[in-house]
Design a protein around this motif. Structure first.
Motif, mmCIF file in Angstrom:
data_model
loop_
_atom_site.group_PDB
_atom_site.id
_atom_site.type_symbol
_atom_site.label_atom_id
_atom_site.label_comp_id
_atom_site.label_asym_id
_atom_site.label_seq_id
_atom_site.Cartn_x
_atom_site.Cartn_y
_atom_site.Cartn_z
ATOM 1 N N PHE A 105 0.840 -1.097 -0.049
ATOM 2 C CA PHE A 105 0.008 0.078 0.007
ATOM 3 C C PHE A 105 0.796 1.091 -0.064
ATOM 4 O O PHE A 105 0.143 2.249 -0.129
ATOM 5 C CB PHE A 105 -0.867 0.166 1.255
ATOM 6 N N GLY A 106 2.123 1.171 0.054
ATOM 7 C CA GLY A 106 3.011 2.432 0.280
ATOM 8 C C GLY A 106 4.427 2.193 0.305
ATOM 9 O O GLY A 106 4.818 0.930 0.052
ATOM 10 N N VAL A 107 5.224 3.034 0.050
ATOM 11 C CA VAL A 107 6.623 3.066 0.249
ATOM 12 C C VAL A 107 7.282 3.994 1.263
ATOM 13 O O VAL A 107 6.699 4.966 1.674
ATOM 14 C CB VAL A 107 7.364 3.238 -1.094
ATOM 15 N N MET A 108 8.315 3.418 1.952
ATOM 16 C CA MET A 108 8.793 4.197 3.115
ATOM 17 C C MET A 108 10.328 4.455 2.462
ATOM 18 O O MET A 108 11.051 3.851 1.754
ATOM 19 C CB MET A 108 9.126 3.318 4.413
ATOM 20 N N TYR A 109 10.604 6.145 2.574
ATOM 21 C CA TYR A 109 11.734 6.720 2.139
ATOM 22 C C TYR A 109 12.518 6.974 3.457
ATOM 23 O O TYR A 109 11.707 7.977 4.282
ATOM 24 C CB TYR A 109 11.726 7.759 1.247
ATOM 25 N N VAL A 110 13.723 6.624 3.814
ATOM 26 C CA VAL A 110 14.368 7.337 5.126
ATOM 27 C C VAL A 110 15.845 7.785 4.520
ATOM 28 O O VAL A 110 16.670 6.801 4.305
ATOM 29 C CB VAL A 110 14.662 6.292 6.067
ATOM 30 N N PRO A 111 16.047 9.155 4.322
ATOM 31 C CA PRO A 111 17.298 9.641 4.054
ATOM 32 C C PRO A 111 18.503 9.192 4.824
ATOM 33 O O PRO A 111 19.537 8.879 4.233
ATOM 34 C CB PRO A 111 17.189 10.969 3.749
ATOM 35 N N ARG A 112 18.336 9.005 6.086
ATOM 36 C CA ARG A 112 19.113 8.601 6.997
ATOM 37 C C ARG A 112 19.716 7.231 6.683
ATOM 38 O O ARG A 112 21.035 6.975 6.886
ATOM 39 C CB ARG A 112 18.772 8.726 8.490
ATOM 40 N N PHE A 113 18.907 6.410 6.251
ATOM 41 C CA PHE A 113 19.344 4.963 5.714
ATOM 42 C C PHE A 113 19.927 4.994 4.327
ATOM 43 O O PHE A 113 20.445 3.939 3.920
ATOM 44 C CB PHE A 113 18.181 3.911 5.834
ATOM 45 N N GLY A 114 20.208 6.013 3.684
ATOM 46 C CA GLY A 114 20.934 6.113 2.577
ATOM 47 C C GLY A 114 20.038 6.868 1.354
ATOM 48 O O GLY A 114 18.910 6.831 1.493
ATOM 49 N N ALA A 115 20.605 7.415 0.494
ATOM 50 C CA ALA A 115 20.111 8.289 -0.434
ATOM 51 C C ALA A 115 19.167 7.495 -1.474
ATOM 52 O O ALA A 115 18.230 8.074 -2.093
ATOM 53 C CB ALA A 115 21.095 8.975 -1.435
ATOM 54 N N THR A 116 19.363 6.036 -1.628
ATOM 55 C CA THR A 116 18.544 5.313 -2.494
ATOM 56 C C THR A 116 17.402 4.496 -1.838
ATOM 57 O O THR A 116 16.577 3.735 -2.360
ATOM 58 C CB THR A 116 19.141 4.565 -3.348
ATOM 59 N N TYR A 117 17.410 4.747 -0.526
ATOM 60 C CA TYR A 117 16.622 3.741 0.346
ATOM 61 C C TYR A 117 15.065 4.162 0.093
ATOM 62 O O TYR A 117 14.659 5.131 0.004
ATOM 63 C CB TYR A 117 16.816 4.066 1.867
ATOM 64 N N ALA A 118 14.589 2.969 -0.455
ATOM 65 C CA ALA A 118 12.934 3.056 -0.779
ATOM 66 C C ALA A 118 12.504 1.495 -0.691
ATOM 67 O O ALA A 118 12.958 0.694 -1.110
ATOM 68 C CB ALA A 118 12.821 3.262 -2.014
ATOM 69 N N VAL A 119 11.460 1.020 0.432
ATOM 70 C CA VAL A 119 11.126 -0.063 0.905
ATOM 71 C C VAL A 119 9.675 -0.117 0.714
ATOM 72 O O VAL A 119 9.003 0.696 1.268
ATOM 73 C CB VAL A 119 11.745 -0.531 2.090
ATOM 74 N N PRO A 120 9.132 -1.249 0.034
ATOM 75 C CA PRO A 120 7.482 -1.436 0.146
ATOM 76 C C PRO A 120 7.096 -1.484 1.523
ATOM 77 O O PRO A 120 7.635 -2.324 2.327
ATOM 78 C CB PRO A 120 7.336 -2.613 -0.814
ATOM 79 N N MET A 121 5.822 -1.131 1.630
ATOM 80 C CA MET A 121 5.050 -1.449 2.809
ATOM 81 C C MET A 121 3.814 -2.515 2.423
ATOM 82 O O MET A 121 3.112 -1.797 1.886
ATOM 83 C CB MET A 121 4.770 -0.092 3.487
#
Length: 260
Positions: A105-121
Motif C-alpha cells: 500500500f505504500g513506500v517508505m523513504y528514510v534519507p538517514r538510511f541512504g540516498a536510494t533507500y526505498a522499501v515497500p510497505m
C-alpha cells in the motif's frame, strides 16, 4: 705439545652429531592430527561462506526492495513537479483504508538510511508473508499514515534485505517519508526505546499513556535487538509533521527517488 680438549658431557659448546652443530627433533604426524586440521579449516571456510552469503543476500534483496518500491510508485501514476506549499496547508491528511495481508500500500523513504533507500510497505507482519518477501509490514489494527493514533510497522534488522538494519542510527529530527496512493506523509523521528518482546503497549494509540485515546499522530517502527537476536525489541517513535497530495508533487528531499 698440542693438547686436544675433550668436551665435557653436557657442554653447551659440544657439537651435535647432526651437521652444523644443531639438534633436530623429528616431528610425528598422525592421522588424527591431520584430520583435526582439516576439520578446523573446513569449519572456518563454512563460517566465512555463511557470513559472505548473508551479506551478499542482504544486498541483493535490498536492491529488489528498491526496485519493487519504484515499480509500485510508478503504478500510482505520474506526479506533478513539486509546488509551493499553500499558506493554509493542504488540510487534514487523507487516510487510506486498511490493507489486507501482504497487500502493498505504500513506500517508505528514510534519507538517514541512504540516498536510494526505498522499501515497500504491506499489510500484516507475518514473517513468511510480508517481512521475508516484501519488506516492511503494517501491524493489523494500528492506524494508517496520517491518521490520529499510532501507525506501527515492523521490519527485519538482519537478513531478507534488512530494511531496518540502521534503525539504531536514527537521530532526533530525522525525516521519514511515506508514499501512498493518496499522497506523501512526513514524520519526524523523536526517540528510541528498548523493550521486551511481550511489551505490546508500544503499539497502542498512545504508547506514552497506555489506554488513553490520543489526538496525536504517531509512527512506530519495531525490529529485533540486539543484532542477530530476538531477545528484545528496538522501537523508534516518530511524530507526524505534514502531508501533501500527489498533485502537489513529492517532498523535495525525496523528489529524485520517487518514480511516479
Amino acid at each position: 705439545m698440542t693438547v686436544t680438549e675433550v668436551p665435557v658431557e653436557g657442554d653447551a659448546h659440544a657439537p651435535s652429531p647432526d651437521t652444523g652443530g644443531r639438534r633436530r627433533r623429528r616431528g610425528h604426524v598422525t592421522v588424527l592430527g591431520v584430520l583435526g586440521d582439516l576439520l578446523i579449516t573446513a569449519g572456518v571456510l563454512v563460517l566465512l561462506f555463511i557470513a559472505w552469503q548473508q551479506w551478499f543476500n542482504d544486498l541483493v534483496v535490498a536492491k529488489q526492495h528498491e526496485h519493487q518500491a519504484q515499480q509500485f510508485s510508478k503504478s500510482l501514476g505520474a506526479i506533478s513537479t513539486p509546488a509551493p506549499t499553500p499558506t493554509q496547508g493542504y488540510g487534514p491528511p487523507k487516510v487510506s483504508a486498511q490493507p489486507r495481508n501482504t497487500k502493498v500500500f505504500g513506500v517508505m523513504y528514510v534519507p538517514r538510511f541512504g540516498a536510494t533507500y526505498a522499501v515497500p510497505m504491506a499489510g500484516g507482519t507475518t514473517t513468511a508473508g510480508t517481512l521475508d518477501t516484501i519488506g516492511i509490514g503494517h501491524y493489523d489494527h494500528t492506524q494508517m499514515p496520517g491518521q490520529v493514533g499510532n501507525f506501527a510497522v515492523a521490519g527485519h534488522r538482519t537478513t531478507h534485505g534488512a530494511p531496518f538494519n540502521q534503525i539504531a542510527n536514527l537521530q532526533v529530527g530525522d525525516k521519514i517519508y511515506l508514499e501512498t496512493a493518496d499522497g506523501f506523509y512526513t514524520y519526524t523521528f523523536r526517540n528510541l526505546e528498548y523493550v521486551p518482546p511481550t511489551q505490546v503497549t508500544v503499539l497502542d494509540q498512545d504508547p506514552d499513556d497506555v489506554g488513553v485515546a490520543t489526538k496525536d499522530r504517531i509512527m512506530t517502527m519495531t525490529s529485533c535487538n540486539p543484532m542477530y537476536s530476538a531477545q528484545e525489541r528496538i522501537v523508534a517513535f516518530s511524530v507526524f509533521d505534514s502531508w501533501q497530495p500527489r498533485s502537489a508533487g513529492a517532498p523535495t528531499a525525496i523528489a529524485s527517488e520517487v518514480k511516479g
